[in-house]
Design a protein around this motif. Structure first.
Motif, PDB file in Angstrom:
ATOM      1  N   VAL A 134       0.833  -1.208   0.000  1.00  0.00           N
ATOM      2  CA  VAL A 134       0.000   0.000   0.000  1.00  0.00           C
ATOM      3  C   VAL A 134       0.864   1.253   0.000  1.00  0.00           C
ATOM      4  O   VAL A 134       0.586   2.204  -0.738  1.00  0.00           O
ATOM      5  CB  VAL A 134      -0.968   0.003   1.202  1.00  0.00           C
ATOM      6  N   ASP A 135       1.911   1.266   0.815  1.00  0.00           N
ATOM      7  CA  ASP A 135       2.789   2.434   0.863  1.00  0.00           C
ATOM      8  C   ASP A 135       3.407   2.722  -0.497  1.00  0.00           C
ATOM      9  O   ASP A 135       3.469   3.875  -0.934  1.00  0.00           O
ATOM     10  CB  ASP A 135       3.895   2.246   1.911  1.00  0.00           C
ATOM     11  N   SER A 165       0.577   3.841  -2.965  1.00  0.00           N
ATOM     12  CA  SER A 165       0.086   5.171  -2.606  1.00  0.00           C
ATOM     13  C   SER A 165       1.091   6.263  -2.952  1.00  0.00           C
ATOM     14  O   SER A 165       0.705   7.359  -3.366  1.00  0.00           O
ATOM     15  CB  SER A 165      -0.239   5.230  -1.113  1.00  0.00           C
ATOM     16  N   ASP A 181      -5.390   9.593  -4.419  1.00  0.00           N
ATOM     17  CA  ASP A 181      -6.368   9.114  -3.437  1.00  0.00           C
ATOM     18  C   ASP A 181      -7.189   7.951  -3.980  1.00  0.00           C
ATOM     19  O   ASP A 181      -7.545   7.037  -3.235  1.00  0.00           O
ATOM     20  CB  ASP A 181      -7.302  10.245  -3.006  1.00  0.00           C
ATOM     21  N   THR A 231      -5.225   4.816  -3.528  1.00  0.00           N
ATOM     22  CA  THR A 231      -5.231   4.416  -2.125  1.00  0.00           C
ATOM     23  C   THR A 231      -6.566   3.777  -1.762  1.00  0.00           C
ATOM     24  O   THR A 231      -6.608   2.763  -1.055  1.00  0.00           O
ATOM     25  CB  THR A 231      -4.937   5.625  -1.220  1.00  0.00           C
ATOM     26  N   CYS A 282      -6.776   0.229  -2.871  1.00  0.00           N
ATOM     27  CA  CYS A 282      -6.086  -0.698  -1.965  1.00  0.00           C
ATOM     28  C   CYS A 282      -7.057  -1.226  -0.905  1.00  0.00           C
ATOM     29  O   CYS A 282      -7.067  -2.424  -0.609  1.00  0.00           O
ATOM     30  CB  CYS A 282      -4.896  -0.023  -1.293  1.00  0.00           C
TER      31      CYS A 282
END
Length: 147
Positions: free
Chosen positions: A98-99, A102, A107, A110, A113
């Motif tokens: 995710v990091d 992202s 957005d 994200t 995810c």
């Protein structure tokens, strides 16, 4: 090797950090986590749940269908995840993915995810319930007695 999780997390993190295209295979779920970290001026990274490929050629065709604006990748990195989806979360593997996604996206990426994790959890739960209840592709150790 992480004794707690039974997998070499350092190696998993290296794959996540270096992959352009990543596929994670789960032991309970027939579907795969597909992450394409490649970006362009018009497209951000992609994360989704995809069907299991029948061959490497099939995987490359599916990538081209999903990401038509990108060339077929030179290689697809992957790793098997031998534990449950919640362990993927607890081990920090999901957060690492995710990091990275992202940082490359917006957005909407994200949010994707979060939707993907919900889908993975639901798929795994459905599979476990199917195993307990004796779904078609499982054999039970006992049969429910009819009253």
């Amino acid at each position: 090797m992480s004794e707690e999780f039974g997998i070499d997390l350092d190696q998993v993190f290296k794959v996540i950090d270096s992959a352009d295209v990543l596929v994670v295979r789960f032991h309970l779920i027939d579907k795969r986590l597909f992450v394409d970290f490649r970006i362009s001026q018009n497209s951000g990274p992609f994360i989704g749940v995809v069907a299991r490929a029948e061959s490497l050629e099939d995987r490359f065709r599916s990538i081209k269908r999903i990401r038509p604006d990108f060339p077929v990748p030179e290689r697809v990195q992957h790793f098997p995840w031998p534990r449950s989806v919640p362990v993927l979360l607890n081990a920090g593997v999901w957060q690492r993915i995710v990091d990275r996604v992202s940082a490359l996206g917006d957005d909407e990426t994200t949010d994707a995810c979060g939707r993907v994790m919900e889908e993975l959890l639901l798929l795994e739960r459905t599979e476990v319930v199917g195993a307990i209840r004796g779904a078609d592709h499982y054999q039970t150790l006992w049969e429910r007695q009819r009253a």
